[in-house]
Design a protein around this motif. Structure first.
Motif, short mmCIF file in Angstrom:
data_model
loop_
_atom_site.label_atom_id
_atom_site.label_comp_id
_atom_site.label_asym_id
_atom_site.label_seq_id
_atom_site.Cartn_x
_atom_site.Cartn_y
_atom_site.Cartn_z
N MET A 1 10.27 -19.86 -48.67
CA MET A 1 11.15 -19.54 -47.57
C MET A 1 10.50 -18.56 -46.60
O MET A 1 10.75 -18.61 -45.42
N ARG A 2 9.67 -17.66 -47.12
CA ARG A 2 9.06 -16.66 -46.25
C ARG A 2 7.97 -17.26 -45.38
O ARG A 2 7.76 -16.80 -44.27
N THR A 3 7.28 -18.27 -45.87
CA THR A 3 6.17 -18.86 -45.11
C THR A 3 6.65 -19.52 -43.82
O THR A 3 6.07 -19.25 -42.76
N PRO A 4 7.69 -20.36 -43.82
CA PRO A 4 8.13 -20.95 -42.55
C PRO A 4 8.59 -19.90 -41.54
O PRO A 4 8.34 -20.02 -40.35
N ALA A 6 7.45 -16.81 -41.35
CA ALA A 6 6.24 -16.15 -40.85
C ALA A 6 5.51 -17.03 -39.84
O ALA A 6 5.00 -16.53 -38.83
N VAL A 7 5.46 -18.33 -40.10
CA VAL A 7 4.80 -19.26 -39.18
C VAL A 7 5.52 -19.25 -37.84
O VAL A 7 4.89 -19.12 -36.77
N GLY A 9 7.50 -16.93 -36.63
CA GLY A 9 7.34 -15.60 -36.03
C GLY A 9 5.98 -15.43 -35.37
O GLY A 9 5.88 -14.92 -34.25
N LEU A 10 4.91 -15.85 -36.06
CA LEU A 10 3.56 -15.74 -35.50
C LEU A 10 3.40 -16.62 -34.26
O LEU A 10 2.79 -16.21 -33.26
N LEU A 11 3.92 -17.85 -34.33
CA LEU A 11 3.83 -18.73 -33.17
C LEU A 11 4.61 -18.19 -31.98
O LEU A 11 4.12 -18.22 -30.85
N ALA A 12 5.81 -17.68 -32.21
CA ALA A 12 6.62 -17.12 -31.12
C ALA A 12 5.94 -15.89 -30.51
O ALA A 12 5.86 -15.75 -29.29
N LEU A 13 5.44 -15.00 -31.36
CA LEU A 13 4.74 -13.82 -30.88
C LEU A 13 3.50 -14.21 -30.09
O LEU A 13 3.24 -13.68 -29.00
N GLY A 14 2.75 -15.17 -30.60
CA GLY A 14 1.53 -15.61 -29.92
C GLY A 14 1.81 -16.21 -28.56
O GLY A 14 1.12 -15.90 -27.58
N VAL A 15 2.81 -17.06 -28.48
CA VAL A 15 3.15 -17.68 -27.19
C VAL A 15 3.62 -16.62 -26.20
O VAL A 15 3.23 -16.64 -25.02
N ALA A 155 -2.67 -14.83 -32.97
CA ALA A 155 -1.40 -15.00 -33.69
C ALA A 155 -1.04 -16.48 -33.80
O ALA A 155 -0.56 -16.93 -34.85
N VAL A 156 -1.28 -17.25 -32.75
CA VAL A 156 -1.00 -18.70 -32.81
C VAL A 156 -1.92 -19.37 -33.82
O VAL A 156 -1.48 -20.20 -34.62
N VAL A 157 -3.20 -19.00 -33.83
CA VAL A 157 -4.14 -19.57 -34.80
C VAL A 157 -3.72 -19.20 -36.22
O VAL A 157 -3.72 -20.04 -37.12
N ALA A 158 -3.33 -17.93 -36.41
CA ALA A 158 -2.90 -17.49 -37.75
C ALA A 158 -1.63 -18.23 -38.18
O ALA A 158 -1.50 -18.65 -39.34
N GLY A 159 -0.68 -18.40 -37.26
CA GLY A 159 0.55 -19.14 -37.58
C GLY A 159 0.26 -20.59 -37.93
O GLY A 159 0.82 -21.14 -38.88
N ALA A 160 -0.64 -21.21 -37.16
CA ALA A 160 -1.00 -22.60 -37.44
C ALA A 160 -1.71 -22.71 -38.78
O ALA A 160 -1.45 -23.63 -39.57
#
Length: 176
Positions: A1-4, A6-7, A9-15, A155-160
């Protein structure tokens, strides 16, 4: 549950960080004007006509001002600009401008651009107002925006990578 979570969150922050040119720079104060004086020899590429280049020998004599006919303060500014190593000088205080000269943002012949004849040579004498960006805006454009974009990209790369790791079965695989 935490991984989705985090993904996402990282994508939103990156964008958001990568889109920073849309909301930065925030205007901080008024532009800081400077008043420049530049002298250079008249050449064939001189903008003596309305946007046209003309042969220096074809310059209308009515558009030429003799050095001796300049106001004493204008003559001093001309001499100072001509003698300057880089062909000009600037002042920041409006009180230091020469009253007999105009300082438009876009000089034209007779308004910010004079053709001055001095010792048998013709010179372009430019006076203009240059609007400079305030220091905080320069800081935002030169340092803050590129760094924010880079951090957003990472952050986008880390989320992906985190999202792909979960999909490829990297999560919850037991090793024996």
């Amino acid at each position: 549950m935490r991984t989705p979570l985090a993904v996402v969150g990282l994508l939103a922050l990156g964008v958001c960080l990568m889109a920073n040119p849309l909301y930065l720079p925030v205007s901080v104060g008024a532009a800081d004007p400077a008043y420049t004086h530049t002298v250079q020899p008249v050449t064939a590429e001189s903008p003596v006509g309305p946007g046209s280049a003309v042969d220096p020998s074809e310059i209308d004599d009515g558009a030429v001002v003799a050095h001796a006919d300049l106001d004493p303060a204008a003559r001093e500014a001309f001499d100072r600009a001509r003698e300057a190593a880089d062909g000009g000088f600037g002042v920041e205080d409006p009180d230091e401008r020469v009253d007999s000269l105009s300082y438009p943002a876009e000089p034209t012949l007779g308004d910010g651009l004079l053709v001055v004849e001095y010792e048998g040579e013709r010179y372009e004498f430019w006076t203009r107002t240059v609007e400079r960006e305030p220091g905080p805006v320069v800081f935002q454009r030169a340092l803050l925006q590129p760094v924010a974009f880079l951090v957003g990209f990472l952050a986008v790369v880390a989320g992906a990578a985190l999202g792909l790791r979960g999909r490829l079965g990297g999560e919850g695989v037991s090793r024996r």
